[in-house]
Scaffold this active site. Structure first.
Site, PDB file in Angstrom:
ATOM      1  N   ASP A  98       0.791  -1.237   0.000  1.00 30.98           N
ATOM      2  CA  ASP A  98       0.000   0.000   0.000  1.00 30.98           C
ATOM      3  C   ASP A  98       0.822   1.286   0.000  1.00 30.98           C
ATOM      4  O   ASP A  98       0.253   2.383  -0.056  1.00 30.98           O
ATOM      5  CB  ASP A  98      -0.959  -0.006   1.198  1.00 30.98           C
ATOM      6  CG  ASP A  98      -0.235  -0.225   2.532  1.00 30.98           C
ATOM      7  OD1 ASP A  98       0.896   0.275   2.711  1.00 30.98           O
ATOM      8  OD2 ASP A  98      -0.817  -0.905   3.407  1.00 30.98           O
ATOM      9  N   HIS A 113       6.791  -7.381  -1.324  1.00 30.83           N
ATOM     10  CA  HIS A 113       5.693  -7.873  -2.169  1.00 30.83           C
ATOM     11  C   HIS A 113       5.283  -6.864  -3.243  1.00 30.83           C
ATOM     12  O   HIS A 113       4.257  -7.040  -3.893  1.00 30.83           O
ATOM     13  CB  HIS A 113       4.477  -8.248  -1.314  1.00 30.83           C
ATOM     14  CG  HIS A 113       4.700  -9.488  -0.490  1.00 30.83           C
ATOM     15  ND1 HIS A 113       4.064  -9.724   0.702  1.00 30.83           N
ATOM     16  CD2 HIS A 113       5.509 -10.556  -0.688  1.00 30.83           C
ATOM     17  CE1 HIS A 113       4.468 -10.889   1.201  1.00 30.83           C
ATOM     18  NE2 HIS A 113       5.345 -11.407   0.378  1.00 30.83           N
ATOM     19  N   SER A 182       1.057 -11.775  10.967  1.00 26.28           N
ATOM     20  CA  SER A 182       0.840 -13.055  11.636  1.00 26.28           C
ATOM     21  C   SER A 182       1.940 -14.037  11.249  1.00 26.28           C
ATOM     22  O   SER A 182       1.964 -15.164  11.715  1.00 26.28           O
ATOM     23  CB  SER A 182      -0.535 -13.604  11.280  1.00 26.28           C
ATOM     24  OG  SER A 182      -0.714 -13.532   9.889  1.00 26.28           O
TER      25      SER A 182
END
Ligand SMILES: [Zn+2]
Length: 230
Positions: A98, A113, A182
């Site tokens: 983002d 990513h 996570s």
């Protein structure tokens, strides 16, 4: 000494502080964590094969589920950018696409990513502004090539340059703080395994690296950052 006081002291002491972030740092900015969805269809759609065979629905899916052009950095993004300005943060590795760390002013960011804000032609590599693309159908370059987002799809290798920079950063860090990840998505998560010194995890849910960590906060990220910045 409370956990927050201990973490504050460790940040003060750190010579090489590296931050590793995941989706949880951006959910307070209104960007949902698509990987936490019960509907696992994204694992089939966000693949190279699906993109090539279903260019219209792939493009539509990405714009609908991954693209939040007006999201703003929150307290956590701003806090780490401020720590970098003060010379405390050496580098920041992020799984997020983002660009919110960059928008917050963070300079040394390794987005392993990729970025949803960069689209390019698969034939000639010409870059396109996603705001100007058709969000419902496939977009094609003047050369005829398909325009795709510069993000790592399932089964695609990570951005090699950023991956190696990030891996080295995690290895040399004397304090590695994981925020909002996570640590389920490989091979990104395994980078944390190479942390040889202090490891701190701030994540709402449990992670499989909690037992290796020196300090774990299963709390709201903004609450923790707020207490840290007091
Ligand atoms: Zn082209």
């Amino acid at each position: 000494m409370t956990k927050i006081e201990r973490l504050k002291a460790w940040i003060m002491e750190a010579k090489t502080l590296v931050i590793f972030t995941g989706a949880g740092i951006s959910t307070p900015s209104g960007i949902p964590d698509f990987r936490s969805s019960q509907d696992r269809s994204f694992e089939d759609i966000l693949t190279y094969g699906y993109m090539i065979d279903n260019k219209d629905s792939f493009t539509n899916y990405v714009f609908k589920h991954l693209y939040y052009p007006f999201a703003k950095p929150n307290l956590a993004h701003l806090y780490f950018a401020e720590l970098e300005r003060k010379g405390k943060v050496t580098s920041l590795v992020t799984q997020n696409i983002d660009d919110l760390h960059m928008l917050a002013g963070q300079k040394r960011v390794y987005p392993i990513h990729g970025s949803i804000h960069k689209w390019y032609c698969m034939k000639c590599e010409k870059e396109y502004d996603p705001l100007k693309l058709d969000h419902n159908h496939a977009n094609y370059c003047s050369c005829g090539g398909f325009i795709r987002p510069n993000i790592t799809l399932y089964g695609e290798p990570l951005d090699e340059a950023y991956y190696h920079l990030g891996l080295t950063a995690c290895q040399v860090a004397d304090l590695l703080i994981v925020v909002g990840s996570s640590l389920n998505v490989e091979p990104a998560a395994s980078m944390v395994r190479y942390a040889s010194q202090r490891l701190v995890i701030i994540n709402k849910d449990k992670t499989k690296y909690d037992r290796r960590a020196d300090l774990v906060f299963h709390e709201d990220i903004i609450d923790v950052i707020h207490k840290l910045s007091l």
